[in-house]
Design a protein around this motif. Structure first.
Motif, mmCIF file in Angstrom:
data_model
loop_
_atom_site.group_PDB
_atom_site.id
_atom_site.type_symbol
_atom_site.label_atom_id
_atom_site.label_comp_id
_atom_site.label_asym_id
_atom_site.label_seq_id
_atom_site.Cartn_x
_atom_site.Cartn_y
_atom_site.Cartn_z
ATOM 1 N N ARG A 16 59.926 -44.186 -15.412
ATOM 2 C CA ARG A 16 60.774 -43.417 -16.325
ATOM 3 C C ARG A 16 60.945 -44.105 -17.678
ATOM 4 O O ARG A 16 61.637 -43.589 -18.556
ATOM 5 C CB ARG A 16 62.159 -43.192 -15.696
ATOM 6 C CG ARG A 16 62.159 -42.390 -14.407
ATOM 7 C CD ARG A 16 61.671 -40.958 -14.620
ATOM 8 N NE ARG A 16 62.444 -40.237 -15.611
ATOM 9 C CZ ARG A 16 63.590 -39.607 -15.349
ATOM 10 N NH1 ARG A 16 64.088 -39.613 -14.112
ATOM 11 N NH2 ARG A 16 64.226 -38.957 -16.306
ATOM 12 N N GLY A 17 60.350 -45.290 -17.842
ATOM 13 C CA GLY A 17 60.447 -45.985 -19.122
ATOM 14 C C GLY A 17 61.797 -46.629 -19.359
ATOM 15 O O GLY A 17 62.196 -46.843 -20.508
ATOM 16 N N ILE A 18 62.497 -46.964 -18.265
ATOM 17 C CA ILE A 18 63.812 -47.598 -18.369
ATOM 18 C C ILE A 18 63.686 -49.024 -17.854
ATOM 19 O O ILE A 18 63.497 -49.236 -16.655
ATOM 20 C CB ILE A 18 64.865 -46.818 -17.553
ATOM 21 C CG1 ILE A 18 64.892 -45.348 -17.977
ATOM 22 C CG2 ILE A 18 66.244 -47.452 -17.733
ATOM 23 C CD1 ILE A 18 65.753 -44.480 -17.067
ATOM 24 N N ALA A 19 63.777 -49.992 -18.759
ATOM 25 C CA ALA A 19 63.568 -51.385 -18.362
ATOM 26 C C ALA A 19 64.728 -52.297 -18.734
ATOM 27 O O ALA A 19 64.747 -53.455 -18.328
ATOM 28 C CB ALA A 19 62.283 -51.917 -18.999
ATOM 29 N N SER A 20 65.693 -51.780 -19.488
ATOM 30 C CA SER A 20 66.820 -52.610 -19.929
ATOM 31 C C SER A 20 68.058 -51.745 -20.064
ATOM 32 O O SER A 20 67.981 -50.502 -20.068
ATOM 33 C CB SER A 20 66.505 -53.282 -21.261
ATOM 34 O OG SER A 20 66.455 -52.310 -22.295
ATOM 35 N N LEU A 21 69.207 -52.403 -20.208
ATOM 36 C CA LEU A 21 70.448 -51.663 -20.422
ATOM 37 C C LEU A 21 70.360 -50.779 -21.662
ATOM 38 O O LEU A 21 70.844 -49.642 -21.659
ATOM 39 C CB LEU A 21 71.618 -52.641 -20.580
ATOM 40 C CG LEU A 21 72.377 -53.068 -19.328
ATOM 41 C CD1 LEU A 21 73.501 -54.022 -19.721
ATOM 42 C CD2 LEU A 21 72.939 -51.880 -18.577
#
Length: 222
Positions: A16-21
């Motif tokens: 989903r392209g979510i790797a950080s806060l």
């Protein structure tokens, strides 16, 4: 004193392209039921990351509901506070490929360092998920100021006696922390009986005239 730290899991679906806060900005996050410890921890972390509402949309949902929403892509991330490995998270990892977002204290300077402490979720915890540096919420052992000093001194010694570790194996507590962490984590002051024990063990500086009696000399079993 801090007995252990309960790690924060921020779960996202892989790809989903979510790797950080920071990647959660303008996304929807499940944060457990309102008022729960996990909910309060999530709010504190998001506020420290400058991701308070309306920069993110929050959904109050328990783990099962939150996991279903994540699988249905109705939320983008799921906050969980649990000792690792947590069977509920492992089951979710078997249902879908997931990732855990790392958390670093130095990037969240507004957090209370006595409540939020460094933690790690090991690579062996969940199928297909590598080791992740995160934060844990310090779980503390609380008594009253009126409790007998000698009794608290004995209890502190018994908890940290190696021969008693087996009693805690079912809740995975004791190996998660150590004597040094016991006195550095947690926002409450030490009871005088516990403070005397930790001074005897050398993890607190001695008062004038104190000695370091050592565990065998200071513990009475009962």
């Amino acid at each position: 004193a801090q007995l252990y730290a309960e790690p924060i899991h921020i779960i996202v679906l892989r790809g989903r392209g979510i790797a950080s806060l920071g990647d959660l900005r303008r996304l929807t996050i499940a944060v457990d039921t309102e008022g729960s410890p996990a909910y309060l921890a999530a709010i504190a972390i998001l506020n420290a990351a400058r991701l308070a509402r309306p920069k993110v949309k929050l959904v109050a949902a328990d783990f099962n509901h939150g996991a279903d929403l994540l699988m249905a892509r109705k939320v983008d991330a799921l906050f969980v506070m649990a000792l690792a490995p947590a069977e509920s998270v492992a089951q979710l990892a078997r249902r879908a490929k997931i990732d855990l977002i790392p958390l670093k204290a130095k990037a969240l300077t507004a957090l209370d360092k006595k409540v939020f402490v460094p933690a790690e979720i090991a690579s062996s915890s969940y199928p297909g998920v590598g080791a992740v540096a995160t934060l844990g919420v310090a779980m503390v052992w609380i008594t009253t100021a009126r409790a007998n000093e000698a009794l608290i001194h004995q209890l502190a010694g018994a908890v940290w006696d190696e021969t008693n570790r087996g009693f805690f194996s079912n809740i995975a507590m004791m190996p998660a922390s150590g004597l040094k962490e016991a006195v550095t984590g947690g926002a409450l002051p030490l009871h005088p009986g516990a403070e005397r024990f930790y001074r005897e063990m050398g993890v607190l500086p001695p008062l004038h005239g104190d000695g370091h009696a050592g565990l065998t000399a200071s513990v009475k079993h009962f």
